[in-house]
Write a protein that holds these residues in place. Structure first.
Motif, PDB file in Angstrom:
ATOM      1  N   GLU A 141       0.831  -1.200   0.000  1.00 19.03           N
ATOM      2  CA  GLU A 141       0.000   0.000   0.000  1.00 19.03           C
ATOM      3  C   GLU A 141       0.866   1.251   0.000  1.00 19.03           C
ATOM      4  O   GLU A 141       0.572   2.223  -0.696  1.00 19.03           O
ATOM      5  CB  GLU A 141      -0.920  -0.016   1.219  1.00 19.03           C
ATOM      6  CG  GLU A 141      -1.950   1.107   1.218  1.00 19.03           C
ATOM      7  CD  GLU A 141      -2.879   1.039   2.404  1.00 19.03           C
ATOM      8  OE1 GLU A 141      -4.009   1.544   2.291  1.00 19.03           O
ATOM      9  OE2 GLU A 141      -2.473   0.500   3.446  1.00 19.03           O
ATOM     10  N   GLN A 142       1.949   1.232   0.757  1.00 15.71           N
ATOM     11  CA  GLN A 142       2.853   2.371   0.788  1.00 15.71           C
ATOM     12  C   GLN A 142       3.506   2.573  -0.579  1.00 15.71           C
ATOM     13  O   GLN A 142       3.632   3.715  -1.048  1.00 15.71           O
ATOM     14  CB  GLN A 142       3.913   2.157   1.855  1.00 15.71           C
ATOM     15  CG  GLN A 142       4.941   3.284   1.940  1.00 15.71           C
ATOM     16  CD  GLN A 142       5.883   3.116   3.112  1.00 15.71           C
ATOM     17  OE1 GLN A 142       5.463   3.014   4.250  1.00 15.71           O
ATOM     18  NE2 GLN A 142       7.172   3.069   2.834  1.00 15.71           N
ATOM     19  N   ALA A 143       3.911   1.487  -1.205  1.00 22.47           N
ATOM     20  CA  ALA A 143       4.511   1.585  -2.536  1.00 22.47           C
ATOM     21  C   ALA A 143       3.506   2.141  -3.545  1.00 22.47           C
ATOM     22  O   ALA A 143       3.860   2.947  -4.405  1.00 22.47           O
ATOM     23  CB  ALA A 143       5.007   0.211  -2.986  1.00 22.47           C
ATOM     24  N   GLU A 144       2.249   1.730  -3.429  1.00 23.99           N
ATOM     25  CA  GLU A 144       1.206   2.242  -4.313  1.00 23.99           C
ATOM     26  C   GLU A 144       1.021   3.744  -4.100  1.00 23.99           C
ATOM     27  O   GLU A 144       0.867   4.509  -5.059  1.00 23.99           O
ATOM     28  CB  GLU A 144      -0.106   1.501  -4.042  1.00 23.99           C
ATOM     29  CG  GLU A 144      -1.318   2.065  -4.767  1.00 23.99           C
ATOM     30  CD  GLU A 144      -1.258   1.888  -6.272  1.00 23.99           C
ATOM     31  OE1 GLU A 144      -2.090   2.478  -6.968  1.00 23.99           O
ATOM     32  OE2 GLU A 144      -0.370   1.140  -6.753  1.00 23.99           O
ATOM     33  N   ALA A 145       1.036   4.175  -2.828  1.00 27.74           N
ATOM     34  CA  ALA A 145       0.881   5.600  -2.533  1.00 27.74           C
ATOM     35  C   ALA A 145       2.027   6.407  -3.134  1.00 27.74           C
ATOM     36  O   ALA A 145       1.809   7.464  -3.749  1.00 27.74           O
ATOM     37  CB  ALA A 145       0.801   5.817  -1.024  1.00 27.74           C
ATOM     38  N   TYR A 146       3.255   5.916  -2.974  1.00 25.45           N
ATOM     39  CA  TYR A 146       4.409   6.621  -3.547  1.00 25.45           C
ATOM     40  C   TYR A 146       4.336   6.650  -5.072  1.00 25.45           C
ATOM     41  O   TYR A 146       4.716   7.649  -5.709  1.00 25.45           O
ATOM     42  CB  TYR A 146       5.712   5.971  -3.101  1.00 25.45           C
ATOM     43  CG  TYR A 146       6.241   6.493  -1.791  1.00 25.45           C
ATOM     44  CD1 TYR A 146       6.655   7.821  -1.668  1.00 25.45           C
ATOM     45  CD2 TYR A 146       6.340   5.681  -0.663  1.00 25.45           C
ATOM     46  CE1 TYR A 146       7.144   8.315  -0.470  1.00 25.45           C
ATOM     47  CE2 TYR A 146       6.822   6.164   0.551  1.00 25.45           C
ATOM     48  CZ  TYR A 146       7.226   7.484   0.632  1.00 25.45           C
ATOM     49  OH  TYR A 146       7.701   7.971   1.821  1.00 25.45           O
ATOM     50  N   ARG A 147       3.841   5.568  -5.664  1.00 21.04           N
ATOM     51  CA  ARG A 147       3.719   5.530  -7.125  1.00 21.04           C
ATOM     52  C   ARG A 147       2.737   6.597  -7.612  1.00 21.04           C
ATOM     53  O   ARG A 147       3.019   7.311  -8.590  1.00 21.04           O
ATOM     54  CB  ARG A 147       3.250   4.149  -7.574  1.00 21.04           C
ATOM     55  CG  ARG A 147       3.235   3.972  -9.096  1.00 21.04           C
ATOM     56  CD  ARG A 147       2.537   2.691  -9.499  1.00 21.04           C
ATOM     57  NE  ARG A 147       1.116   2.736  -9.145  1.00 21.04           N
ATOM     58  CZ  ARG A 147       0.201   3.380  -9.874  1.00 21.04           C
ATOM     59  NH1 ARG A 147       0.547   4.042 -10.973  1.00 21.04           N
ATOM     60  NH2 ARG A 147      -1.052   3.370  -9.502  1.00 21.04           N
ATOM     61  N   VAL A 148       1.615   6.732  -6.923  1.00 22.39           N
ATOM     62  CA  VAL A 148       0.623   7.744  -7.299  1.00 22.39           C
ATOM     63  C   VAL A 148       1.192   9.147  -7.109  1.00 22.39           C
ATOM     64  O   VAL A 148       0.995  10.039  -7.939  1.00 22.39           O
ATOM     65  CB  VAL A 148      -0.667   7.558  -6.479  1.00 22.39           C
ATOM     66  CG1 VAL A 148      -1.659   8.680  -6.775  1.00 22.39           C
ATOM     67  CG2 VAL A 148      -1.304   6.207  -6.774  1.00 22.39           C
ATOM     68  N   ILE A 149       1.927   9.345  -6.003  1.00 21.37           N
ATOM     69  CA  ILE A 149       2.527  10.658  -5.754  1.00 21.37           C
ATOM     70  C   ILE A 149       3.508  11.009  -6.863  1.00 21.37           C
ATOM     71  O   ILE A 149       3.508  12.133  -7.386  1.00 21.37           O
ATOM     72  CB  ILE A 149       3.231  10.670  -4.384  1.00 21.37           C
ATOM     73  CG1 ILE A 149       2.210  10.558  -3.249  1.00 21.37           C
ATOM     74  CG2 ILE A 149       4.056  11.950  -4.215  1.00 21.37           C
ATOM     75  CD1 ILE A 149       2.833  10.367  -1.886  1.00 21.37           C
ATOM     76  N   ARG A 150       4.369  10.059  -7.242  1.00 16.75           N
ATOM     77  CA  ARG A 150       5.358  10.313  -8.294  1.00 16.75           C
ATOM     78  C   ARG A 150       4.682  10.590  -9.628  1.00 16.75           C
ATOM     79  O   ARG A 150       5.186  11.373 -10.448  1.00 16.75           O
ATOM     80  CB  ARG A 150       6.292   9.110  -8.432  1.00 16.75           C
ATOM     81  CG  ARG A 150       7.172   8.861  -7.208  1.00 16.75           C
ATOM     82  CD  ARG A 150       8.193   9.945  -7.019  1.00 16.75           C
ATOM     83  NE  ARG A 150       9.093   9.651  -5.906  1.00 16.75           N
ATOM     84  CZ  ARG A 150      10.000  10.496  -5.447  1.00 16.75           C
ATOM     85  NH1 ARG A 150      10.137  11.681  -6.001  1.00 16.75           N
ATOM     86  NH2 ARG A 150      10.769  10.162  -4.424  1.00 16.75           N
TER      87      ARG A 150
END
Length: 306
Positions: A141-150
């Motif tokens: 979930e954290q990786a998904e959040a960072y992906r969306v932010i990037r």
């Protein structure tokens, strides 16, 4: 005269390219010094705007060109061709038909029974595996959040982000404690938080109570969690402020706390990256991805020893 001729000769031996390069270095040092003298949050915002590829948010002109769409026939991959020949392209249709069969429903009931036993098991090994699964889910979930932010903000930098939020904390808390709704609306606070904070400010106004808005000290911000919420990335931060616990009435009399009652107030802030509506200088409206305060939690207070 000899000294003057020597200096002139030395200057003549300096190539023009070297002088231009030296000038660029000097300008770069001047810019870094200017940023170093600024508030860290303002400096982070300046660096973000100076980064290559930065596009300032604003209204987008309506496209008036052609709307024709060019189509091309894509060549099928070897795997797609093999699937069609083997007759496995309708696998999803077959699965759909399978789910409606009695055997599948019976198997689903058995699976639910097994899952319930797994989740309610007292085995230490099962608990350890469950903890590993939860940890894996959290990391995903954290990786998904960072992906969306990037994707939304390619120039995102966590240190710059923390500096910018820390810069805005006094403005948000100051406007809130003063009961200044107009100033609060100018900050990056979400509509949900504006409604909640506005309700509390109206209570203070109706009771003719005035909270001391001064912030004596603000700690550094710490990153707690990065996750997705309602399809938007959310960053949870924690920090503490030294504030004066003093409430006065309209006559200026202290009704709660004291002038020297300094408290360390611990906060949790949840910042969410989501679209926010703006109005350009020419009156046009536009929307831009903006970090907004979505949640504010007061974790506790502790008296500061004099």
């Amino acid at each position: 005269q000899a000294g003057a001729r020597a200096r002139a000769g030395a200057g003549a031996r300096v190539p023009p390219q070297a002088s231009g390069l030296f000038g660029k270095v000097v300008e770069a040092f001047k810019e870094e010094y200017r940023l170093a003298m600024m508030d860290p949050g303002d400096a982070a915002a300046e660096r973000r705007k100076q980064a290559p590829g930065y596009v300032a948010p604003g209204p987008v002109d309506e496209y008036t060109g052609t709307t024709a769409v060019a189509t091309t026939r894509r060549k099928k991959s070897v795997f797609e061709t093999f699937a069609e020949k083997a007759g496995v392209t309708s696998v999803f249709a077959k699965l759909s038909a399978l789910r409606s069969s009695g055997a599948f429903k019976k198997g689903s009931d058995v699976f639910e029974d097994i899952r319930e036993r797994w989740e309610t098991s007292d085995s230490p090994l099962v608990h350890k595996i469950q903890d590993m699964q939860e940890g894996l889910f959290t990391e995903t979930e954290q990786a998904e959040a960072y992906r969306v932010i990037r994707t939304r903000q390619p120039d995102f930098n966590i240190n710059g982000f923390l500096a910018e939020v820390r810069r805005d904390v006094p403005a948000v808390l100051g406007a809130y404690l003063k009961g200044d709704s107009e100033a609060l609306e100018k900050t990056n606070v979400s509509k949900e938080m504006l409604e909640r904070m506005g309700g509390q400010m109206r209570v203070w106004q109706s009771e003719q109570q005035f909270v001391d808005p001064r912030i004596l000290h603000l700690s550094e911000l710490e990153l707690v969690e990065v996750r997705m919420m309602e399809g938007e990335p959310l960053v949870v931060l924690q920090f503490s402020c030294q504030q004066i616990n003093c409430v006065r009435n309209k006559e200026g009399e202290i009704v709660d706390g004291a002038e020297d009652d300094i408290q360390a107030v611990h906060y949790l802030w949840a910042m969410q990256l989501s679209p926010k509506d703006f109005v350009a200088t020419d009156g046009r409206e536009y929307s831009a991805q903006t970090w907004q305060l979505r949640e504010m939690v007061l974790r506790g207070m502790m008296a500061v020893a004099a």
